[in-house]
Design a protein around this motif. Sequence first.
Motif, PDB file in Angstrom:
ATOM      1  N   ASP A 103       0.848  -1.190   0.000  1.00 43.22           N
ATOM      2  CA  ASP A 103       0.000   0.000   0.000  1.00 43.22           C
ATOM      3  C   ASP A 103       0.884   1.241   0.000  1.00 43.22           C
ATOM      4  OD1 ASP A 103       0.752   0.557   2.816  1.00 43.22           O
ATOM      5  OD2 ASP A 103      -0.375  -1.267   3.194  1.00 43.22           O
ATOM      6  N   GLN A 191      -3.782  -4.873  -1.052  1.00 40.10           N
ATOM      7  CA  GLN A 191      -2.502  -4.810  -0.325  1.00 40.10           C
ATOM      8  C   GLN A 191      -1.913  -6.188  -0.010  1.00 40.10           C
ATOM      9  OE1 GLN A 191      -2.515  -4.899   4.173  1.00 40.10           O
ATOM     10  NE2 GLN A 191      -3.460  -2.951   3.880  1.00 40.10           N
TER      11      GLN A 191
ATOM     12  N   ASP B  41      -0.518  -4.064  14.911  1.00 36.59           N
ATOM     13  CA  ASP B  41       0.881  -4.323  15.270  1.00 36.59           C
ATOM     14  C   ASP B  41       1.572  -5.241  14.264  1.00 36.59           C
ATOM     15  OD1 ASP B  41       2.954  -3.695  16.908  1.00 36.59           O
ATOM     16  OD2 ASP B  41       2.477  -5.142  18.475  1.00 36.59           O
ATOM     17  N   SER B  43       1.710  -4.257  10.647  1.00 42.18           N
ATOM     18  CA  SER B  43       1.806  -3.435   9.416  1.00 42.18           C
ATOM     19  C   SER B  43       0.647  -3.614   8.464  1.00 42.18           C
ATOM     20  CB  SER B  43       3.081  -3.684   8.610  1.00 42.18           C
ATOM     21  OG  SER B  43       4.073  -4.277   9.326  1.00 42.18           O
ATOM     22  N   ASN B  44      -0.442  -4.198   8.916  1.00 40.40           N
ATOM     23  CA  ASN B  44      -1.571  -4.410   8.002  1.00 40.40           C
ATOM     24  C   ASN B  44      -2.623  -3.305   8.064  1.00 40.40           C
ATOM     25  OD1 ASN B  44      -1.494  -7.094   6.533  1.00 40.40           O
ATOM     26  ND2 ASN B  44      -0.878  -7.710   8.572  1.00 40.40           N
ATOM     27  N   GLY B  46      -2.950  -0.060   9.325  1.00 38.92           N
ATOM     28  CA  GLY B  46      -2.779   1.356   9.021  1.00 38.92           C
ATOM     29  C   GLY B  46      -3.290   2.317  10.079  1.00 38.92           C
ATOM     30  N   THR B  49      -0.906   5.164  11.185  1.00 35.11           N
ATOM     31  CA  THR B  49      -0.314   5.997  10.125  1.00 35.11           C
ATOM     32  C   THR B  49      -0.036   7.424  10.603  1.00 35.11           C
ATOM     33  OG1 THR B  49      -1.412   4.697   8.418  1.00 35.11           O
ATOM     34  CG2 THR B  49      -0.686   6.916   7.788  1.00 35.11           C
ATOM     35  N   VAL B  57       3.309   6.966   6.574  1.00 34.69           N
ATOM     36  CA  VAL B  57       4.013   5.722   6.878  1.00 34.69           C
ATOM     37  C   VAL B  57       3.277   5.039   8.031  1.00 34.69           C
ATOM     38  CG1 VAL B  57       6.240   6.688   6.187  1.00 34.69           C
ATOM     39  CG2 VAL B  57       5.590   6.730   8.602  1.00 34.69           C
ATOM     40  N   LYS B  58       3.510   3.730   8.170  1.00 31.65           N
ATOM     41  CA  LYS B  58       2.940   2.998   9.300  1.00 31.65           C
ATOM     42  C   LYS B  58       3.949   3.056  10.437  1.00 31.65           C
ATOM     43  CE  LYS B  58      -0.093   0.288   6.419  1.00 31.65           C
ATOM     44  NZ  LYS B  58      -0.518  -1.017   5.867  1.00 31.65           N
ATOM     45  N   CYS B  60       4.193   1.757  13.209  1.00 32.60           N
ATOM     46  CA  CYS B  60       4.575   0.516  13.892  1.00 32.60           C
ATOM     47  C   CYS B  60       5.658  -0.210  13.109  1.00 32.60           C
ATOM     48  CB  CYS B  60       3.374  -0.404  14.075  1.00 32.60           C
ATOM     49  SG  CYS B  60       2.859  -1.251  12.566  1.00 32.60           S
ATOM     50  N   ALA B 109      -3.790   8.873   6.074  1.00 32.64           N
ATOM     51  CA  ALA B 109      -3.589   8.283   4.740  1.00 32.64           C
ATOM     52  C   ALA B 109      -4.326   9.096   3.686  1.00 32.64           C
ATOM     53  CB  ALA B 109      -4.063   6.830   4.736  1.00 32.64           C
ATOM     54  N   GLU B 130      -6.005   1.647   0.627  1.00 34.74           N
ATOM     55  CA  GLU B 130      -5.985   0.179   0.730  1.00 34.74           C
ATOM     56  C   GLU B 130      -5.146  -0.294   1.911  1.00 34.74           C
ATOM     57  OE1 GLU B 130      -4.085  -1.771  -2.630  1.00 34.74           O
ATOM     58  OE2 GLU B 130      -2.572  -0.205  -2.738  1.00 34.74           O
ATOM     59  N   GLY B 131      -4.264   0.558   2.390  1.00 34.06           N
ATOM     60  CA  GLY B 131      -3.435   0.175   3.525  1.00 34.06           C
ATOM     61  C   GLY B 131      -4.082   0.454   4.870  1.00 34.06           C
ATOM     62  N   ASN B 132      -5.361   0.811   4.871  1.00 32.43           N
ATOM     63  CA  ASN B 132      -6.063   1.118   6.115  1.00 32.43           C
ATOM     64  C   ASN B 132      -7.333   0.298   6.203  1.00 32.43           C
ATOM     65  OD1 ASN B 132      -4.439   3.598   5.247  1.00 32.43           O
ATOM     66  ND2 ASN B 132      -4.878   4.008   7.388  1.00 32.43           N
ATOM     67  N   LEU B 133      -7.456  -0.464   7.271  1.00 34.63           N
ATOM     68  CA  LEU B 133      -8.619  -1.332   7.434  1.00 34.63           C
ATOM     69  C   LEU B 133      -9.633  -0.693   8.381  1.00 34.63           C
ATOM     70  CD1 LEU B 133      -6.871  -4.808   7.798  1.00 34.63           C
ATOM     71  CD2 LEU B 133      -7.671  -3.664   5.722  1.00 34.63           C
TER      72      LEU B 133
END
Lengths: 285, 180
Positions: A103, A191, B41, B43-44, B46, B49, B57-58, B60, B109, B130-133
Motif C-alpha cells: 500500500d 494490499q 501491530d 503493518s496491516n 494502518g 499511520t 508511513v505505518k 509501527c 492516509a 488500501e493500507g487502512n482497514l
Amino acid sequence: MIPAPFEYARPTTVDEALQAIAAGGEDVKVLAGGQSLIPVMRLRLAAPETVVDLGRVAELRGVREDGDALVIGAMTTHSDVLADPLIQQHAPLIAQATETVADRQVRHRGTFGGALVHADPAGDLPAVALALDAEFVIAGPEGRRTVPARDFFVDYLTTAVGEGELLVEVRVPKLDGQWGMRYEKFNRVAQAWSIVAVAAAVRRENGHIAEARVGLTNMGPTPLRAGAVEAALSGAEATPEAIAAAAAHAAEGTEPSSDLNAQADYRQHLATVLTRRAVTAAAGL
Amino acid sequence: MTRISVRVDGASYQDDVEPRTLLVHYLREQLGKVGTVVGCDTSNCGACTVHLDGEAVKSCTVLAVQADGAEVTTIEGVSRGGELHPVQKAFHEMHGLQCGFCTPGMIMASIDLLQDNPDPSDDEVREGIEGNLCRCTGYQNIVRAVQLAAGEMRGAPASDGHVAPAVVDTAAAPHVVGQA
C-alpha cells in the motif's frame, strides 16, 4: 511487540556500511526500508546482533541512465521508482509491478533493492527483474561484482548476496521500441501478497512475436522464467489462439507451494491464465 | 541508547531511545501523542499511520531512530488554530466512522492521498486507502468523506448533491433487534 535488543549502526557511505557489517558480529541484518525486516524482528523470527541502517547512504538512492541500461540504486523507494520518468519510459513493467506492492504507506518506506534482496517468493519485483534480465551489483570487502538475475535468486528468501556484502544497484537493460509489457497479479484482497503473478515482456515484429520473456511470481521458492512459454511464443503469430496455446505451458516444471491461499494445482492453473492475460496485453492485443 | 532529534507536530524533541523502539511507541509513550493508535501491530491495518517528512508511513513499522532529523506529523498536529483539517471535518460531516479506531490512520492516509491526487475517483480513493482497514463502516462513508474533503480543498462547493452520507443505518438493522 517490540524487536529484541540490537546494536545499531548508521553509516553514510557504502564503505562505512561494509565496515559496519564486518564489525557487527555473528548475526548482522542490513536495514533498507524495513517494511519486511521490522515485522520479522517484531515477531522475533529474526533477532540480529547488529542492524546496519542504510537510510543515510545517499549514494544508494536514485535512478540514472548508463548507455543502454537503467541503473536503480538499491535504496530507491517504491514511491520514487513510481515517480521516476526514466522507469516509466524504459521499464514500465517495473512501474506496473511496483504499483501493486502493498500500500502507499509501505511504498513510501520500502525499497527496490530491499524487496529484491529479501526475495520473498510472493514478492512482485523478483520475477520482474528476472524477466528483464537485470544485473545485480553487489559490494563486498573484496570490491564489487555483478550477478545476472538468473543466478541472483538462490532459494527461499536467499540470494547471491553473501555474508559481509550488500546490494548496491540493479542494472536493467532498456527495452524500447517494439517491446510491450504487462504485470498480471492475482490476490484476494487489496494490499495482499501475490498468490500468483506473471511478468511479461513481448517484442512484436510484422504481426509476429519475435521474442517473449515471461517471469513467474510465487510458483516456487524462487522466481522462475517460463521457458516453455517463451520458446512456444518465439516466432509465433501474434494472435489470441497462439498466445493461449503457448500460455498452456506456463506451469511446466514448476513446484509451487500449497498454503492458506491456494493449493499447488490451483496455482498452476492460475499461472496459465495469468500468462495468457499478461502476454496478450503485452503484445497489444 | 541512541540520541534522536525530531520535530513532532511542530515541536522539537531530543530524546534517548533504544534502537529497537518503534516510532509509534516513542510517539505514544515518550511524547504522549496518544491520538496515534496501535491497531494490528503487524503493518496491516494502518491505524498507526503518521506523516514522516510529509509522507504517510505505518509508525509501527518504522524505528524511532529512523525518524532522527525528520519531521513527524500525527493526527494531533493537522488542525490549524483550533480549526479542524478539511479531511477531519469531512469525516465528521459524512460520518466516516463508527467505532473510530481506524479514523486517525484513515485521515492521515487520506491527506497523503490528496497531496498526490487532489481529485481522485471513487476507485482511486479506495485504492489510496488500501493500507487502512475499517471493520465497521464498509468504507462507504469514508470514501464519501475523502471526496467531500477533496472538493473542499480544491475550492469546489461543499456539496454537489452527489456526496452525502449513506442513508442505510446498519446499527438499526432489524435482525439485530431479535438477537438482543
